[in-house]
Design a protein around this motif. Structure first.
Motif, PDB file in Angstrom:
ATOM      1  N   SER A   8     -13.505  28.432  12.387  1.00  0.00           N
ATOM      2  CA  SER A   8     -14.597  29.032  11.620  1.00  0.00           C
ATOM      3  C   SER A   8     -15.948  28.403  11.922  1.00  0.00           C
ATOM      4  N   ASN A   9     -15.983  27.315  12.659  1.00  0.00           N
ATOM      5  CA  ASN A   9     -17.233  26.620  12.965  1.00  0.00           C
ATOM      6  C   ASN A   9     -17.535  26.693  14.448  1.00  0.00           C
ATOM      7  N   PHE A  10     -18.099  27.812  14.877  1.00  0.00           N
ATOM      8  CA  PHE A  10     -18.517  27.918  16.259  1.00  0.00           C
ATOM      9  C   PHE A  10     -19.763  28.784  16.343  1.00  0.00           C
ATOM     10  N   VAL A  11     -20.455  28.672  17.436  1.00  0.00           N
ATOM     11  CA  VAL A  11     -21.705  29.388  17.645  1.00  0.00           C
ATOM     12  C   VAL A  11     -21.413  30.716  18.327  1.00  0.00           C
ATOM     13  N   VAL A  12     -21.923  31.802  17.756  1.00  0.00           N
ATOM     14  CA  VAL A  12     -21.832  33.117  18.370  1.00  0.00           C
ATOM     15  C   VAL A  12     -23.251  33.513  18.764  1.00  0.00           C
ATOM     16  N   PHE A  13     -23.488  33.671  20.043  1.00  0.00           N
ATOM     17  CA  PHE A  13     -24.821  34.008  20.517  1.00  0.00           C
ATOM     18  C   PHE A  13     -25.277  35.336  19.934  1.00  0.00           C
ATOM     19  N   GLY A  14     -26.522  35.379  19.486  1.00  0.00           N
ATOM     20  CA  GLY A  14     -27.077  36.578  18.878  1.00  0.00           C
ATOM     21  C   GLY A  14     -26.952  36.609  17.363  1.00  0.00           C
ATOM     22  N   ASN A  15     -26.199  35.690  16.770  1.00  0.00           N
ATOM     23  CA  ASN A  15     -26.038  35.613  15.312  1.00  0.00           C
ATOM     24  C   ASN A  15     -26.841  34.443  14.763  1.00  0.00           C
ATOM     25  N   TRP A  16     -27.346  34.618  13.530  1.00  0.00           N
ATOM     26  CA  TRP A  16     -28.033  33.520  12.868  1.00  0.00           C
ATOM     27  C   TRP A  16     -27.040  32.442  12.472  1.00  0.00           C
ATOM     28  N   ILE A  17     -27.471  31.202  12.502  1.00  0.00           N
ATOM     29  CA  ILE A  17     -26.691  30.057  12.052  1.00  0.00           C
ATOM     30  C   ILE A  17     -27.479  29.409  10.916  1.00  0.00           C
ATOM     31  N   ASP A  18     -26.810  29.123   9.817  1.00  0.00           N
ATOM     32  CA  ASP A  18     -27.462  28.438   8.706  1.00  0.00           C
ATOM     33  C   ASP A  18     -27.155  26.949   8.804  1.00  0.00           C
ATOM     34  N   MET A  19     -28.171  26.173   9.164  1.00  0.00           N
ATOM     35  CA  MET A  19     -28.054  24.715   9.231  1.00  0.00           C
ATOM     36  C   MET A  19     -28.832  24.128   8.061  1.00  0.00           C
ATOM     37  N   PHE A  20     -28.229  23.179   7.393  1.00  0.00           N
ATOM     38  CA  PHE A  20     -28.870  22.496   6.277  1.00  0.00           C
ATOM     39  C   PHE A  20     -28.680  21.009   6.508  1.00  0.00           C
ATOM     40  N   VAL A  21     -29.771  20.280   6.573  1.00  0.00           N
ATOM     41  CA  VAL A  21     -29.713  18.837   6.805  1.00  0.00           C
ATOM     42  C   VAL A  21     -30.324  18.150   5.595  1.00  0.00           C
ATOM     43  N   ARG A  22     -29.542  17.320   4.961  1.00  0.00           N
ATOM     44  CA  ARG A  22     -29.989  16.575   3.773  1.00  0.00           C
ATOM     45  C   ARG A  22     -30.141  15.114   4.170  1.00  0.00           C
ATOM     46  N   VAL A  23     -31.341  14.583   3.959  1.00  0.00           N
ATOM     47  CA  VAL A  23     -31.646  13.206   4.369  1.00  0.00           C
ATOM     48  C   VAL A  23     -32.277  12.461   3.200  1.00  0.00           C
ATOM     49  N   ARG A  24     -31.794  11.257   2.965  1.00  0.00           N
ATOM     50  CA  ARG A  24     -32.457  10.370   2.014  1.00  0.00           C
ATOM     51  C   ARG A  24     -32.490   8.981   2.625  1.00  0.00           C
ATOM     52  N   LYS A  25     -33.689   8.473   2.854  1.00  0.00           N
ATOM     53  CA  LYS A  25     -33.849   7.112   3.368  1.00  0.00           C
ATOM     54  C   LYS A  25     -34.139   6.216   2.180  1.00  0.00           C
ATOM     55  N   SER A  26     -33.333   5.206   2.022  1.00  0.00           N
ATOM     56  CA  SER A  26     -33.521   4.281   0.905  1.00  0.00           C
ATOM     57  C   SER A  26     -34.585   3.244   1.247  1.00  0.00           C
ATOM     58  N   THR A  27     -35.174   2.653   0.234  1.00  0.00           N
ATOM     59  CA  THR A  27     -36.174   1.615   0.468  1.00  0.00           C
ATOM     60  C   THR A  27     -35.533   0.344   1.009  1.00  0.00           C
ATOM     61  N   SER A  28     -34.270   0.108   0.666  1.00  0.00           N
ATOM     62  CA  SER A  28     -33.579  -1.093   1.139  1.00  0.00           C
ATOM     63  C   SER A  28     -33.022  -0.922   2.552  1.00  0.00           C
ATOM     64  N   GLY A  29     -32.828   0.350   2.966  1.00  0.00           N
ATOM     65  CA  GLY A  29     -32.234   0.597   4.270  1.00  0.00           C
ATOM     66  C   GLY A  29     -30.718   0.461   4.279  1.00  0.00           C
ATOM     67  N   THR A  30     -30.119   0.294   3.113  1.00  0.00           N
ATOM     68  CA  THR A  30     -28.662   0.115   3.048  1.00  0.00           C
ATOM     69  C   THR A  30     -27.949   1.257   2.325  1.00  0.00           C
ATOM     70  N   THR A  31     -28.698   2.147   1.673  1.00  0.00           N
ATOM     71  CA  THR A  31     -28.076   3.260   0.952  1.00  0.00           C
ATOM     72  C   THR A  31     -28.647   4.607   1.410  1.00  0.00           C
ATOM     73  N   ASP A  32     -28.875   4.743   2.715  1.00  0.00           N
ATOM     74  CA  ASP A  32     -29.367   5.994   3.287  1.00  0.00           C
ATOM     75  C   ASP A  32     -28.273   7.057   3.228  1.00  0.00           C
ATOM     76  N   ILE A  33     -28.676   8.332   3.287  1.00  0.00           N
ATOM     77  CA  ILE A  33     -27.732   9.452   3.319  1.00  0.00           C
ATOM     78  C   ILE A  33     -28.165  10.438   4.393  1.00  0.00           C
ATOM     79  N   LEU A  34     -27.203  10.935   5.150  1.00  0.00           N
ATOM     80  CA  LEU A  34     -27.430  12.008   6.116  1.00  0.00           C
ATOM     81  C   LEU A  34     -26.232  12.952   6.035  1.00  0.00           C
ATOM     82  N   ASP A  35     -26.470  14.181   5.563  1.00  0.00           N
ATOM     83  CA  ASP A  35     -25.435  15.207   5.476  1.00  0.00           C
ATOM     84  C   ASP A  35     -25.881  16.402   6.312  1.00  0.00           C
ATOM     85  N   VAL A  36     -24.972  17.000   7.075  1.00  0.00           N
ATOM     86  CA  VAL A  36     -25.269  18.179   7.886  1.00  0.00           C
ATOM     87  C   VAL A  36     -24.273  19.274   7.527  1.00  0.00           C
TER      88      VAL A  36
END
Length: 105
Positions: A8-36
């Motif tokens: 179910s996770n593949f690219v079909v040329f000519g179709n739209w893909i919905d990408m959502f990237v969630r990023v949170r950089k912490s001030t300490s640099g130890t509790t960052d988050i990156l979700d795709v």
């Protein structure tokens, strides 16, 4: 990391893909988050010390990155729509993304 790891996770040329990237950089640099998310499915999640603390800042960079994969050699452009950079919670758009523009011949 294998990103597109199921039928179910593949690219079909000519179709739209919905990408959502969630990023949170912490001030300490130890509790960052990156979700795709790919078409509403979480495909990559990392937390902890994710980002470099040497510069102290993140920046937005988005574009075409090609390797030597033969299937991509003829592609020269991508169309982007509804890109948002915000500090407001828009995670509801993972399940209900904004409408795609009509693209015709």
């Amino acid at each position: 990391v294998t990103v597109f790891n199921s039928a179910s996770n593949f690219v079909v040329f000519g179709n739209w893909i919905d990408m959502f990237v969630r990023v949170r950089k912490s001030t300490s640099g130890t509790t960052d988050i990156l979700d795709v998310y790919f078409n509403g499915t979480l495909i990559h999640s990392v937390s902890g010390s994710v980002f470099s603390t040497s510069t102290g800042q993140l920046y937005w960079k988005y574009g075409i990155y090609r390797g030597n994969y033969a299937a991509f050699s003829a592609i020269q452009s991508f169309r982007y729509a509804n890109m948002q950079l915000t500090t407001v919670d828009i995670t509801a758009q993972i399940a209900a993304p904004l409408d795609h523009p009509q693209v015709g011949p």
